[in-house]
Design a protein around this motif. Structure first.
Motif, PDB file in Angstrom:
ATOM      1  N   ILE A   6       0.670  -1.424  -0.102  1.00  0.00           N
ATOM      2  CA  ILE A   6      -0.049  -0.138  -0.113  1.00  0.00           C
ATOM      3  C   ILE A   6       1.058   1.366  -0.053  1.00  0.00           C
ATOM      4  N   TYR A   7       1.991   1.282   0.835  1.00  0.00           N
ATOM      5  CA  TYR A   7       2.964   2.370   0.745  1.00  0.00           C
ATOM      6  C   TYR A   7       3.445   2.750  -0.531  1.00  0.00           C
ATOM      7  N   ARG A   8       3.857   1.635  -1.210  1.00  0.00           N
ATOM      8  CA  ARG A   8       4.355   1.990  -2.326  1.00  0.00           C
ATOM      9  C   ARG A   8       3.293   2.417  -3.378  1.00  0.00           C
ATOM     10  N   GLN A   9       2.041   1.688  -3.398  1.00  0.00           N
ATOM     11  CA  GLN A   9       1.193   2.081  -4.328  1.00  0.00           C
ATOM     12  C   GLN A   9       0.957   3.594  -4.142  1.00  0.00           C
ATOM     13  N   LEU A  10       0.726   4.172  -2.940  1.00  0.00           N
ATOM     14  CA  LEU A  10       0.375   5.324  -2.597  1.00  0.00           C
ATOM     15  C   LEU A  10       1.488   6.309  -3.127  1.00  0.00           C
ATOM     16  N   LEU A  11       2.647   6.105  -3.024  1.00  0.00           N
ATOM     17  CA  LEU A  11       3.776   6.933  -3.123  1.00  0.00           C
ATOM     18  C   LEU A  11       3.886   7.254  -4.938  1.00  0.00           C
ATOM     19  N   ASP A  12       3.390   5.797  -5.601  1.00  0.00           N
ATOM     20  CA  ASP A  12       3.161   5.970  -6.823  1.00  0.00           C
ATOM     21  C   ASP A  12       1.942   6.982  -7.630  1.00  0.00           C
ATOM     22  N   THR A  13       0.754   6.901  -6.861  1.00  0.00           N
ATOM     23  CA  THR A  13       0.076   7.631  -7.349  1.00  0.00           C
ATOM     24  C   THR A  13       0.191   9.358  -6.824  1.00  0.00           C
ATOM     25  N   LEU A  14       0.895   9.455  -6.060  1.00  0.00           N
ATOM     26  CA  LEU A  14       1.013  11.007  -5.473  1.00  0.00           C
ATOM     27  C   LEU A  14       1.522  12.157  -6.539  1.00  0.00           C
ATOM     28  N   GLY A  15       2.387  11.363  -7.366  1.00  0.00           N
ATOM     29  CA  GLY A  15       3.007  12.097  -8.363  1.00  0.00           C
ATOM     30  C   GLY A  15       4.203  13.214  -8.118  1.00  0.00           C
ATOM     31  N   PRO A  16       5.008  13.990  -8.860  1.00  0.00           N
ATOM     32  CA  PRO A  16       5.959  14.928  -8.261  1.00  0.00           C
ATOM     33  C   PRO A  16       5.311  16.107  -7.741  1.00  0.00           C
ATOM     34  N   GLY A  17       5.906  16.728  -6.894  1.00  0.00           N
ATOM     35  CA  GLY A  17       5.381  17.832  -6.279  1.00  0.00           C
ATOM     36  C   GLY A  17       4.639  17.396  -4.938  1.00  0.00           C
ATOM     37  N   VAL A  18       4.348  16.273  -4.914  1.00  0.00           N
ATOM     38  CA  VAL A  18       3.472  16.068  -3.610  1.00  0.00           C
ATOM     39  C   VAL A  18       4.099  15.326  -2.623  1.00  0.00           C
ATOM     40  N   THR A  19       4.147  15.677  -1.369  1.00  0.00           N
ATOM     41  CA  THR A  19       4.909  15.068  -0.168  1.00  0.00           C
ATOM     42  C   THR A  19       3.735  14.221   0.638  1.00  0.00           C
ATOM     43  N   LEU A  20       4.226  13.159   0.762  1.00  0.00           N
ATOM     44  CA  LEU A  20       3.485  12.104   1.643  1.00  0.00           C
ATOM     45  C   LEU A  20       3.740  12.317   3.448  1.00  0.00           C
ATOM     46  N   VAL A  21       3.035  12.921   4.194  1.00  0.00           N
ATOM     47  CA  VAL A  21       3.365  13.018   5.368  1.00  0.00           C
ATOM     48  C   VAL A  21       2.453  11.785   6.183  1.00  0.00           C
ATOM     49  N   ALA A  22       3.246  10.988   6.567  1.00  0.00           N
ATOM     50  CA  ALA A  22       2.570   9.648   7.266  1.00  0.00           C
ATOM     51  C   ALA A  22       2.222   9.834   8.689  1.00  0.00           C
ATOM     52  N   VAL A  23       1.136   9.739   8.755  1.00  0.00           N
ATOM     53  CA  VAL A  23       0.520  10.311  10.175  1.00  0.00           C
ATOM     54  C   VAL A  23       0.442   9.188  11.381  1.00  0.00           C
ATOM     55  N   SER A  24       1.279   9.261  12.202  1.00  0.00           N
ATOM     56  CA  SER A  24       1.700   8.085  12.901  1.00  0.00           C
ATOM     57  C   SER A  24       1.067   8.319  14.418  1.00  0.00           C
ATOM     58  N   LYS A  25       0.073   9.052  14.866  1.00  0.00           N
ATOM     59  CA  LYS A  25      -0.288   9.377  16.026  1.00  0.00           C
ATOM     60  C   LYS A  25      -1.036   8.087  16.535  1.00  0.00           C
ATOM     61  N   THR A  26      -0.724   7.830  17.695  1.00  0.00           N
ATOM     62  CA  THR A  26      -1.218   6.664  18.342  1.00  0.00           C
ATOM     63  C   THR A  26      -0.467   5.168  17.802  1.00  0.00           C
ATOM     64  N   LYS A  27       0.219   5.300  17.009  1.00  0.00           N
ATOM     65  CA  LYS A  27       1.079   4.053  16.318  1.00  0.00           C
ATOM     66  C   LYS A  27       2.193   4.050  17.107  1.00  0.00           C
ATOM     67  N   PRO A  28       2.518   2.647  17.202  1.00  0.00           N
ATOM     68  CA  PRO A  28       4.006   2.531  18.030  1.00  0.00           C
ATOM     69  C   PRO A  28       5.056   2.745  16.957  1.00  0.00           C
ATOM     70  N   ILE A  29       6.312   2.939  17.720  1.00  0.00           N
ATOM     71  CA  ILE A  29       7.691   3.154  17.383  1.00  0.00           C
ATOM     72  C   ILE A  29       8.052   2.135  16.227  1.00  0.00           C
ATOM     73  N   GLU A  30       7.706   0.777  16.337  1.00  0.00           N
ATOM     74  CA  GLU A  30       8.013  -0.109  15.383  1.00  0.00           C
ATOM     75  C   GLU A  30       7.554   0.229  14.153  1.00  0.00           C
TER      76      GLU A  30
END
Ligand SMILES: *Cc1c(COP(=O)(O)O)cnc(C)c1O
Length: 218
Positions: A6-30
């Motif tokens: 899913i991560y790779r697919q998401l990056l592919d759909t973003l296109g140039p000029g769009v930054t992905l901020v991965a929202v990690s709230k409540t999620k563990p360090i691992e």
């Protein structure tokens, strides 16, 4: 658990000029580390204490985005390292960010949050409030708080036309000021609506549950 496909697919759909901020709230360090090892460097958190704790335990080259509602008295905790504060909606908060930036001798990048959703509960400025904030001569006295653009959240709705219209409205507002003010960042789009946000000109999408799975309801 994060899903690398899913991560790779998401990056592919973003296109140039769009930054992905991965929202990690409540999620563990691992989980954050797993995504870091895939190459992800921009992460977003909503709570100051959680952000400070995680930043101390994770690699120093992570760019931490604060995307929640920030109280003035907590700016000092994130000022030493935060990469971008997305949800600024008052002069008072900007002034505090400037003060803490000065103490740290670092310019802190910020986005002004605009209220675009139908829901009443969300924070943010309307177009008139934005105009008066930007016109305020005191805005020129904050060298350590650098406004770089706008941020907004659309309505929680299945109605794509409504959501797209709200993003369009935010982009129109952004375009009114971006040129003369050298703005470069427009933060809009979450798991449920990021394709619409990108279609309307987002440069930063804040995606949580799609990457990390659903969050526990508090
Ligand atoms: C939690 C949150 C997100 C991510 O939401 P998802 O629906 O999990 O992608 C994005 N922006 C803000 C401001 C948030 O609070």
């Amino acid at each position: 658990m994060i899903d690398r496909v899913i991560y790779r697919q998401l990056l592919d759909t973003l296109g140039p000029g769009v930054t992905l901020v991965a929202v990690s709230k409540t999620k563990p360090i691992e989980d954050i580390l797993a995504l870091y090892e895939e190459g992800q460097r921009d992460f977003g958190e909503n709570y100051v204490q959680e952000l400070v704790d995680k930043a101390a335990r994770l690699p120093a080259d992570i760019r931490w985005h604060f995307i929640g509602h920030l109280q003035s008295n907590k700016v000092k905790y994130i000022a030493p390292f935060v990469h971008l504060i997305h949800g600024v909606d008052s002069f008072k908060l900007l002034r505090e960010i400037d003060k803490q930036g000065a103490k740290q001798q670092r310019v802190i990048d910020c986005l002004l949050q605009i209220h675009i959703a139908r829901e009443e509960t969300k924070f943010g400025l309307d177009a008139t409030e934005l105009e008066s904030l930007l016109q305020d001569p005191q805005m020129n006295t904050l060298p350590y708080a650098r406004v770089q653009g706008l941020m907004g959240m659309a309505s929680f709705s299945d109605n794509a036309e409504l959501v797209r219209g709200e993003f369009h409205q935010l982009k129109t507002l952004y375009d009114r000021y971006a040129g003369p003010r050298h703005w470069t960042r427009l933060s809009m789009g979450m798991s449920a609506d990021y394709p619409l946000a990108i279609a309307e000109g987002s440069t930063l999408v804040r995606v949580g549950s799609l990457l990390f799975g659903a969050r526990e309801k508090p």
